[in-house]
Design a protein around this motif. Structure first.
Motif, PDB file in Angstrom:
ATOM      1  N   ARG A   1      10.661 -30.693   0.111  1.00 53.04           N
ATOM      2  CA  ARG A   1      11.071 -29.546  -0.999  1.00 53.04           C
ATOM      3  C   ARG A   1      10.423 -28.352  -0.552  1.00 53.04           C
ATOM      4  NH1 ARG A   1       8.827 -31.676  -6.634  1.00 53.04           N
ATOM      5  NH2 ARG A   1       6.990 -31.771  -5.271  1.00 53.04           N
ATOM      6  N   ARG A   2      10.628 -27.302  -0.981  1.00 53.37           N
ATOM      7  CA  ARG A   2      10.068 -25.958  -0.622  1.00 53.37           C
ATOM      8  C   ARG A   2      10.108 -24.899  -2.076  1.00 53.37           C
ATOM      9  NH1 ARG A   2      14.045 -22.214  -1.134  1.00 53.37           N
ATOM     10  NH2 ARG A   2      15.957 -22.750  -0.917  1.00 53.37           N
ATOM     11  N   LEU A   3       9.041 -24.151  -1.832  1.00 53.00           N
ATOM     12  CA  LEU A   3       9.113 -23.211  -2.965  1.00 53.00           C
ATOM     13  C   LEU A   3      10.047 -21.996  -2.880  1.00 53.00           C
ATOM     14  CD1 LEU A   3       7.296 -22.812  -5.526  1.00 53.00           C
ATOM     15  CD2 LEU A   3       5.777 -21.426  -4.225  1.00 53.00           C
ATOM     16  N   ARG A   4      10.986 -21.916  -3.780  1.00 50.92           N
ATOM     17  CA  ARG A   4      11.876 -21.053  -3.943  1.00 50.92           C
ATOM     18  C   ARG A   4      11.395 -19.532  -3.634  1.00 50.92           C
ATOM     19  NH1 ARG A   4      15.839 -22.451  -8.840  1.00 50.92           N
ATOM     20  NH2 ARG A   4      17.042 -20.857  -7.801  1.00 50.92           N
ATOM     21  N   VAL A   5      12.107 -18.615  -3.159  1.00 49.78           N
ATOM     22  CA  VAL A   5      11.701 -17.228  -3.119  1.00 49.78           C
ATOM     23  C   VAL A   5      11.394 -16.629  -4.460  1.00 49.78           C
ATOM     24  CG1 VAL A   5      12.392 -14.979  -2.269  1.00 49.78           C
ATOM     25  CG2 VAL A   5      13.025 -16.942  -0.941  1.00 49.78           C
ATOM     26  N   GLY A   6      12.245 -16.636  -5.468  1.00 48.81           N
ATOM     27  CA  GLY A   6      11.991 -16.214  -6.908  1.00 48.81           C
ATOM     28  C   GLY A   6      10.670 -16.689  -7.389  1.00 48.81           C
ATOM     29  N   ARG A   7      10.561 -18.080  -7.126  1.00 46.07           N
ATOM     30  CA  ARG A   7       9.181 -18.371  -7.777  1.00 46.07           C
ATOM     31  C   ARG A   7       7.976 -17.844  -7.027  1.00 46.07           C
ATOM     32  NH1 ARG A   7       7.694 -21.417 -12.499  1.00 46.07           N
ATOM     33  NH2 ARG A   7       5.593 -21.808 -11.992  1.00 46.07           N
ATOM     34  N   ARG A   8       7.911 -17.688  -5.595  1.00 44.67           N
ATOM     35  CA  ARG A   8       7.173 -16.809  -5.014  1.00 44.67           C
ATOM     36  C   ARG A   8       6.786 -15.450  -5.726  1.00 44.67           C
ATOM     37  NH1 ARG A   8       5.610 -19.603  -0.262  1.00 44.67           N
ATOM     38  NH2 ARG A   8       7.382 -20.979   0.665  1.00 44.67           N
ATOM     39  N   ILE A   9       7.796 -14.992  -6.152  1.00 43.57           N
ATOM     40  CA  ILE A   9       7.573 -13.619  -6.733  1.00 43.57           C
ATOM     41  C   ILE A   9       6.965 -13.838  -7.867  1.00 43.57           C
ATOM     42  CG2 ILE A   9       8.948 -11.523  -7.578  1.00 43.57           C
ATOM     43  CD1 ILE A   9      10.872 -12.226  -5.262  1.00 43.57           C
ATOM     44  N   ILE A  10       7.527 -14.497  -8.784  1.00 43.26           N
ATOM     45  CA  ILE A  10       6.635 -14.716 -10.155  1.00 43.26           C
ATOM     46  C   ILE A  10       5.234 -15.216 -10.113  1.00 43.26           C
ATOM     47  CG2 ILE A  10       6.923 -16.339 -11.989  1.00 43.26           C
ATOM     48  CD1 ILE A  10       9.809 -16.865 -11.911  1.00 43.26           C
ATOM     49  N   ASN A  11       5.114 -15.811  -8.845  1.00 43.43           N
ATOM     50  CA  ASN A  11       3.701 -16.441  -8.912  1.00 43.43           C
ATOM     51  C   ASN A  11       2.875 -15.134  -8.440  1.00 43.43           C
ATOM     52  OD1 ASN A  11       4.072 -19.030  -9.476  1.00 43.43           O
ATOM     53  ND2 ASN A  11       4.344 -19.807  -7.354  1.00 43.43           N
ATOM     54  N   SER A  12       3.565 -14.429  -7.551  1.00 47.41           N
ATOM     55  CA  SER A  12       2.406 -13.135  -7.260  1.00 47.41           C
ATOM     56  C   SER A  12       2.290 -12.251  -8.227  1.00 47.41           C
ATOM     57  CB  SER A  12       3.276 -12.683  -5.643  1.00 47.41           C
ATOM     58  OG  SER A  12       4.372 -12.093  -6.133  1.00 47.41           O
ATOM     59  N   LEU A  13       3.231 -12.078  -9.152  1.00 47.61           N
ATOM     60  CA  LEU A  13       3.396 -11.199 -10.166  1.00 47.61           C
ATOM     61  C   LEU A  13       2.252 -11.558 -11.189  1.00 47.61           C
ATOM     62  CD1 LEU A  13       7.046  -9.967 -10.661  1.00 47.61           C
ATOM     63  CD2 LEU A  13       5.028  -8.740  -9.759  1.00 47.61           C
ATOM     64  N   ARG A  14       2.354 -13.002 -11.403  1.00 50.02           N
ATOM     65  CA  ARG A  14       1.284 -13.499 -12.394  1.00 50.02           C
ATOM     66  C   ARG A  14      -0.116 -13.437 -11.776  1.00 50.02           C
ATOM     67  NH1 ARG A  14       2.724 -19.555 -13.780  1.00 50.02           N
ATOM     68  NH2 ARG A  14       4.225 -18.451 -14.903  1.00 50.02           N
ATOM     69  N   GLU A  15      -0.424 -13.615 -10.521  1.00 50.86           N
ATOM     70  CA  GLU A  15      -1.802 -13.474  -9.844  1.00 50.86           C
ATOM     71  C   GLU A  15      -2.227 -12.113  -9.961  1.00 50.86           C
ATOM     72  OE1 GLU A  15      -3.945 -14.063  -5.649  1.00 50.86           O
ATOM     73  OE2 GLU A  15      -1.786 -14.671  -5.978  1.00 50.86           O
TER      74      GLU A  15
END
Length: 90
Positions: A69-83
């Motif tokens: 499995r890999r982390l989706r690009v959209g989820r990376r964006i959501i995680n960085s915005l949350r951080e």
């Protein structure tokens, strides 16, 4: 001589529809990334293994480390915005 009415032209209506469709597609993708944050690894197609150059031996996929499995690009964006939000509100 006919009077010109001040109405919207079909071109501006079509642009509005395209913008609305793009916004809906973006929101649907963001919702999908929030609900299902992982996708199948593109290198190993989700198997987590890779074949040797000669095709006889198997090993773990280097990109997903055997998880498949890999982390989706959209989820990376959501995680960085949350951080970023978390750092800004401290």
């Amino acid at each position: 001589m006919p009077a010109l009415a001040a109405t919207a032209t079909p071109e501006t209506t079509m642009i509005g529809v395209l913008i609305l469709a793009a916004m809906i597609a973006t929101l649907c993708y963001a919702l999908g990334c929030w609900l299902w944050p992982f996708g199948a690894c593109r290198k190993c197609s989700g198997t987590g293994t890779r074949r040797s150059p000669f095709g006889r031996a198997f090993g773990l996929c280097r990109r997903c480390h055997g998880d498949g499995r890999r982390l989706r690009v959209g989820r990376r964006i959501i995680n960085s915005l949350r951080e970023l939000h978390g750092k800004g509100t401290r």
